[in-house]
Each structure stands twice: as C-alpha cells, then as structure tokens.
Scaffold this active site. Structure first.
Site, PDB file in Angstrom:
ATOM      1  CB  SER A 143      -0.955  -0.040   1.195  1.00 31.55           C
ATOM      2  OG  SER A 143      -1.920   0.973   1.104  1.00 31.55           O
ATOM      3  CG  ASP A 197      -6.940  -2.356  -3.302  1.00 30.48           C
ATOM      4  OD1 ASP A 197      -7.606  -1.661  -2.515  1.00 30.48           O
ATOM      5  OD2 ASP A 197      -5.709  -2.504  -3.212  1.00 30.48           O
ATOM      6  CG  HIS A 229      -5.868  -2.117   0.477  1.00 29.41           C
ATOM      7  ND1 HIS A 229      -5.108  -1.696  -0.597  1.00 29.41           N
ATOM      8  CD2 HIS A 229      -5.307  -1.533   1.574  1.00 29.41           C
ATOM      9  CE1 HIS A 229      -4.151  -0.886  -0.177  1.00 29.41           C
ATOM     10  NE2 HIS A 229      -4.247  -0.782   1.144  1.00 29.41           N
TER      11      HIS A 229
END
Length: 251
Positions: A143, A197, A229
């Site tokens: 991320s 995601d 995610h």
C-alpha cells in the site's frame, strides 16, 4: 479538488503458518554435494498506512528456502504524522495521503514523498556499507509502503536486486523520471495488485507499468481477481521465488 470521503485504511496482516520441508540427501552418493554459498542479502519491508514494522515480521516465515539463510530482514515503522485523508489524525505514515480511495489521478504530496525516500536511502546505504552487495538488496512494500518502495527504487543511484510493490501506486508525476539514473533503470520491479481493491483502486496499480515503461524500467505485473486491499499467500510465495531467482552467490 473534491476529496473522496476519507476512510481509514484497514491493513490486513496475514498470520502465517509454514511447515519447513527438509530435503534428505541421497546417502548412496559417492561424492558429497557441494552447494555454492549464498552471499549476505537484505530485504527491507515497508508497511502500509497506520500499520507497524513488527506487525509485518511474520511475512519472513514464508521464505523457507535455504538460500535465505544469510538474509537480513528489516521491518521499520513509519513515524507518526497527521494524515489528510483521515481528517488530520496522527498515525504511522511515511508521507501524507490526500484522499481514499487512491485512484490513478489522486493528488500527490511529492515533497513529503521525497523526504520519506531519503530515509529509506539511509537504510539502504547503511546495509551496503556493512558489506551487502547492492544486487542482493530488495525493497518491498504494501500500500503506502508499496508507493514508497517504487519511489525509493527509482531514485536510488545504484542498481539493486529488485523492488516489489503490493497494492501500491505511483506517488509522483512523470517529471520525476528525469531524475532516474541509468543504473536505477536496471533494477527490476514486481508489481502485484488485487482487482477487488477498494482502498487503492486497481486502476492506480495498472498505471504503474506504463509509467515505468517510460522510464525504461522492467516491470512484471500480476493481477489477482478476487483480492481486495490485502496480501495473500500466493503473492508472498511468488515473491519468494522472484527474489530467489535474483540472489547472487558469494562468488
């Protein structure tokens, strides 16, 4: 610019359970099998927004191959900073994020990103000074950590073993490409992104390979249809194989 209603990023740390498999040598072999010793290697893992380094340490248990016996792992924690997308709340963050979900066109705080890159470069320089070959240095991140991984790889002046981006994005515009050295362009990138995601949209991940192509950087992109995610076992097993194939022996 109208900001998307902010939501906190939920970082999913995979709890890993791995059974080590031991390969028994054939005792009937008349000659001993000599394996080329592996040189010291270094894997730096950069976590996502709101997470911590220690919470990600179970990731290394996936790397069961003997070639990682001389690998040093580092899981640093980001400093606490106010984050715009979370209404200015203070949390572990490598740099500021203006909106969630992150899209291919989200505004970027490039100055903040560059400050974070300098900190990562200090970690890399320290490891190389300790004797690790740059070709055995691998930077990985999830991320926000993935976005920082990309920036750190592109702006590092030497060729490294590789950079792995998980559910990340490009944290600056194309003008940064003028600062990418010829040696940095030789560092390969592995990019993995879940198509489901909703925090860093898949479109943000898809924008990565074309951006890197402009820079002349090799990028292997892997899409995971049902993945949101988070990290999954398949991604980590693939990362193990990817790094293993690029490690250099002591000779």
């Amino acid at each position: 610019m109208k900001r998307t209603l902010a939501k906190s990023i939920a970082i999913f740390v995979v709890t890993l359970g791995v059974t080590l498999s031991f390969v028994l040598l054939n005792h009937q072999s008349p000659l001993p099998i000599r394996l080329e010793p592996m040189a010291r290697s270094f894997v730096l893992w950069l976590h996502g927004l709101g997470d911590s380094g220690p919470a990600n340490e179970p990731i290394k248990t996936f790397f069961t191959s003997a070639v990682f016996a001389n690998t040093k792992w580092s899981f640093p924690s980001a400093p606490n900073n106010p984050v715009t997308c979370n209404y200015g709340s203070v949390m572990p963050s490598w740099f500021d994020i203006h909106e969630i979900p992150v899209t291919a066109d989200s505004p970027q705080d490039e100055g903040d990103v560059l400050k974070a890159v300098q900190k990562v470069h200090v970690m890399i320089d320290k490891e190389i000074a300790a004797g690790t070959n740059p070709n055995n240095v691998f930077i990985c991140g999830f991320s926000q950590g993935g976005a920082l991984t990309l920036a750190s790889i592109l702006l590092y002046p030497k060729t490294l073993g590789g950079g792995a981006v998980f559910s990340g994005w490009v944290p600056f515009n194309s003008s940064i490409l003028q600062r990418v050295t010829e040696d940095a362009k030789k560092t390969p990138i592995l990019w993995s992104h879940g198509m489901a995601d909703r925090t860093v949209l898949f479109e943000a991940g898809q924008a990565g390979p074309p951006f890197l192509e402009k820079a002349g950087v090799s990028c292997e992109f892997k899409a995971y249809p049902a993945l949101g995610h988070s990290l999954n076992n398949e991604e980590l097993h693939n990362l193990e194989s990817w790094i293993k194939s690029r490690l250099h022996s002591s000779s």
